[in-house]
Design an enzyme around this catalytic site. Sequence first.
Site, PDB file in Angstrom:
ATOM      1  N   GLU A 174       2.186  -1.026  -6.794  1.00 14.12           N
ATOM      2  CA  GLU A 174       2.996  -1.755  -5.830  1.00 14.12           C
ATOM      3  C   GLU A 174       2.101  -2.781  -5.130  1.00 14.12           C
ATOM      4  O   GLU A 174       2.028  -3.913  -5.542  1.00 14.12           O
ATOM      5  CB  GLU A 174       3.657  -0.778  -4.842  1.00 14.12           C
ATOM      6  CG  GLU A 174       5.046  -1.256  -4.484  1.00 14.12           C
ATOM      7  CD  GLU A 174       5.969  -0.188  -3.915  1.00 14.12           C
ATOM      8  OE1 GLU A 174       6.976  -0.581  -3.352  1.00 14.12           O
ATOM      9  OE2 GLU A 174       5.697   1.017  -4.041  1.00 14.12           O
ATOM     10  N   GLU A 182       1.647   7.537   4.103  1.00 13.14           N
ATOM     11  CA  GLU A 182       3.008   6.993   3.984  1.00 13.14           C
ATOM     12  C   GLU A 182       4.037   7.925   4.616  1.00 13.14           C
ATOM     13  O   GLU A 182       5.002   7.483   5.222  1.00 13.14           O
ATOM     14  CB  GLU A 182       3.328   6.813   2.490  1.00 13.14           C
ATOM     15  CG  GLU A 182       4.687   6.215   2.214  1.00 13.14           C
ATOM     16  CD  GLU A 182       4.825   5.746   0.777  1.00 13.14           C
ATOM     17  OE1 GLU A 182       4.109   6.296  -0.092  1.00 13.14           O
ATOM     18  OE2 GLU A 182       5.636   4.845   0.521  1.00 13.14           O
TER      19      GLU A 182
HETATM   20  C1  BGC Z   1       7.079   0.711   0.034  1.00 14.34           C
HETATM   21  C2  BGC Z   1       7.370   0.725   1.502  1.00 14.34           C
HETATM   22  C3  BGC Z   1       8.517  -0.191   1.703  1.00 14.34           C
HETATM   23  C4  BGC Z   1       9.653   0.503   1.028  1.00 14.34           C
HETATM   24  C5  BGC Z   1      10.976  -0.075   1.266  1.00 14.34           C
HETATM   25  C6  BGC Z   1       8.233   1.314  -0.667  1.00 14.34           C
HETATM   26  O1  BGC Z   1       8.078   1.430  -2.018  1.00 14.34           O
HETATM   27  O2  BGC Z   1       5.878   1.318  -0.253  1.00 14.34           O
HETATM   28  O3  BGC Z   1       6.412   0.860   2.368  1.00 14.34           O
HETATM   29  O4  BGC Z   1       8.765  -0.613   2.978  1.00 14.34           O
HETATM   30  O5  BGC Z   1       9.419   0.684  -0.338  1.00 14.34           O
HETATM   31  O6  BGC Z   1      11.754   0.931   1.526  1.00 14.34           O
END
Ligand code: BGC
Length: 930
Positions: A510, A784
């Site tokens: 990501e 997270e």
């Molecule tokens: C990310 C988040 C992001 C989210 C949206 C994820 O995959 O890592 O931090 O804000 O998607 O919901």
Amino acid sequence: MKLSKRIILRGIMVYCTLASLLIVGCKVEEIIAPELLTISESFKNPIGFYNNTPTFSWRLPISQHIKSQSAYQIVVASSKDLLPNNADLWDSGKQLSAQSTFVKYEGKPLKSRQKVFWQVRFWNQEDKNSGWSDVNTFELGLLNNSDWKANWIGLDTAKDSIKGVRAFLMHRPQYLRKRFELFKDVASARLYITAKGVFDVHLNGKDVSDDVMTPGWTPYNHRIETLTYNITEFLKAGKNAIGVELASGWHSGRISRGRALYENFASPKILCQLEIVMKNGSKQTIISDKSWKGTTNGPLRLAGIYDGEVYDANFEMPNWNTVTFDDSNWKMVEVEAVSKDVKLAPKRHQTVKNQMVLKDVEIVSVKENTSVFNLKQNIVGVPKVSVPMKKGDTLKIRFSEMLLKDNTFYTKNYRSAKSTDYYVASKDGVIEYVPKFTFHGFQFLELSGYDKNAKPEAFWVQGIAQHSNFEKIGTFTSSHHKLNQLQSNITWGLRDNFFDVPTDCPQRDERLGWTGDAQVIAPTALFNYDTHAFWAAWLQSMRETQSEHNNGLIPFIIPDVLQNNNASSGWGDASVIIPWDVYNITGDISVLQENYEMSKKWVGYYQSKAKNYIPSMYSFADWLQPYPAKTGKTGNRGDTPKELINTAYFAHSAHLLSKIASILGKTEDEKKYKDLYNAVSNAFENTFFDAGKFIGKKQTQTAYLLAIHFNLLKQETKEKAKKYLLEEIKNADYHLGTGFLGTPILPKVLDDMGEIDLMYKILFKETYPSWFYSINQGATTMWERWNSYSKNDGFNPQSMNSLNHYAYGAVGQWMYERLAGLASLEPGYKKIRIAPVPNTEFLTSASASVKTPYGVSSSSWKIENDTFTLDVVIPPNTSAEVHIPYGNKERLFVNGSMFAKNSNLKLMSSDTSLIKILAEPGTYNFQTKL
Ligand code: BGC
């Protein structure tokens, strides 16, 4: 001779300074000149600067004669010799103004390449002038595409690309070079360069800079940033050679879910222009063109951001970037003209650089030919390995943020990111390797394939932490070690994820500019690091991306490699909230001006989605709230309904926009958006609340937090809502129950409600869900999820489980503002609030300091032997409200004397629990018995 003259002069100055303290009337102020001159977003004497109408800032020196500025004068000239009296570009004249930050240049138009000299002086509160500052400079980069005579060049690596992870095609890294001759001695030289991809440039065998992964990441279909280097020292009369290493980076590599490729898998390219001025005044320009040659047969075999790098020393080409190298078997490059469609613009914030080398490494395990090393800190960057190898063997380097119980690697959370580097040895002996065109998020590193006969040593491995190169401007510390660990986790989490753009996480497949995450962390970032330029640059990318959508949509991530034509409340609002936060913390109004139209269009997007002021649209909602009613992935959105969140953010963004309009003097808009905010708030209350109670299926803390913090309820019902919120917190046994959107505002709401002790209680909770919980489980960064890992249950089963995600670190703002007590009360700390809120059940001391635009300010308190002590520094040209949280002004001492005797302090109000004081610049020690 010269030196002794300088010593005598300095002696005279010191004498005059000392004497002036005794003899009133000595011109002391003429000696003390303004300091720390910067332009625009804190650039110091930049070259290749991006803006030809910059702003100017300076700091008033610390002196008992200097409280504030009553006037200033700026002079700008095309040559140093013209200053200060014959400024040919601009002389502001004496301006009666206290403004010492972000004063706009209003002189003659400035052109690409132009070098400009400037000085400033000020008049103090008694209209006494300072001396002129040192002469500072800035030099512009190439501002227009037409300044580029060069072409994009490179090999067509799409043709011979190879299959990588998930059968994804990968370009082979390229080596590009050219030999050229300079006919005269060099006086000065600049290299203007960029890439579609990422590059590293060398001249005559030397690395031109220590920049990492340049030019960084912008929406490449709109704008590509260019770099400028001073290469005078690298060149010589006669033969020279330039060599460039080039890899896919974000432009042509695997990013996001594979939809990211610009120009359909186009091969990476470079664009470069060397402009050289000779000692005899003649000029020579060397450009990237068809005369260059290239190869893909160099040691860098593969390089990808997610998947890592492959380096094969058997392909090394000694001296490939020097004059003597024979490139006769290299290929001709392909050439592409610079088009008008993509803007080439000087990079407007600092590049990524190596920031710290972690050497305190521990060996965790050694098994056969595999060993695991622990850096003791989750970092982002690359390793430096020095490992004994045997010819032909391949060293494999794997990474992980944490270990599984059996000391093996937890890599499920990297998802499809291979995050593995390889080094193939070409001879026996110790190899040294630092990957170049990738980065990893890791604390642990596994080596295999090294010399079987060697005993692994801790010094084989070092960790190089990398991030965008901004200055650390804030410090926070306290008497509680877990709170200090939290501050450390917050600041590591920030740096680790400020890799040219603000990313959600640095390790999995990501690493994207998620807007919601950035929105919640921006204020905390601005306390700790000078991220002004970093945010301003990313906001430009946001504006450019929004322009693709005529309905004002702000995509989930910037740059938008998802391209799914969708927006989320709480995420797209970054377009309003971040400019607002940057303005309030820096005082730079241009961030509001630059982004005003974008903010308006975003509110317009809500309007286009709303019926009776309730928008119907997508939302990630209160992302990752603990204990969601639904399990698995669907639970990720928490229990606060998205309709409520949509409406709350619609109102909030309209409200901020009306405030921004008022600051920019747009009175019609101010009223229009105030009315809109009122209408949306009404609809919000009528739809989602009944007599202060949230009428949804499940009560949530966030429903109340949004309603209260965004001021969406009538006064009477708001008071009731506060009671329901307290009930909710009690039901959670005083734990937080909030996700990405609720968490940052929880401390602010409880603070405004006078529930500071409750906030302390929540912040210092040790059990799940809480900030200290992850610390108790061994976290060295923010995670997270509130339950990403626990010693008892192991890792959260979902693969979306980053151990380096900054959103929950947003509490850092409150730690500065209230635990230590240092906040900006008027934009850019023009007025400061020192208002700590001690609670001795948890803390006996806390301190914070920030290099504000006016100089260092700090607030530091402790409670010892029944005495409360508060040390405060207020920089010149500001003032401060100091709140002493223990009443009785009769017992208050300042700098050792009774409070009443200090003429720099004025009592604003006092009762038994709080003394409010207005303070002039200075250093104060307040003391009172409890
Ligand atoms: C990310 C988040 C992001 C989210 C949206 C994820 O995959 O890592 O931090 O804000 O998607 O919901």
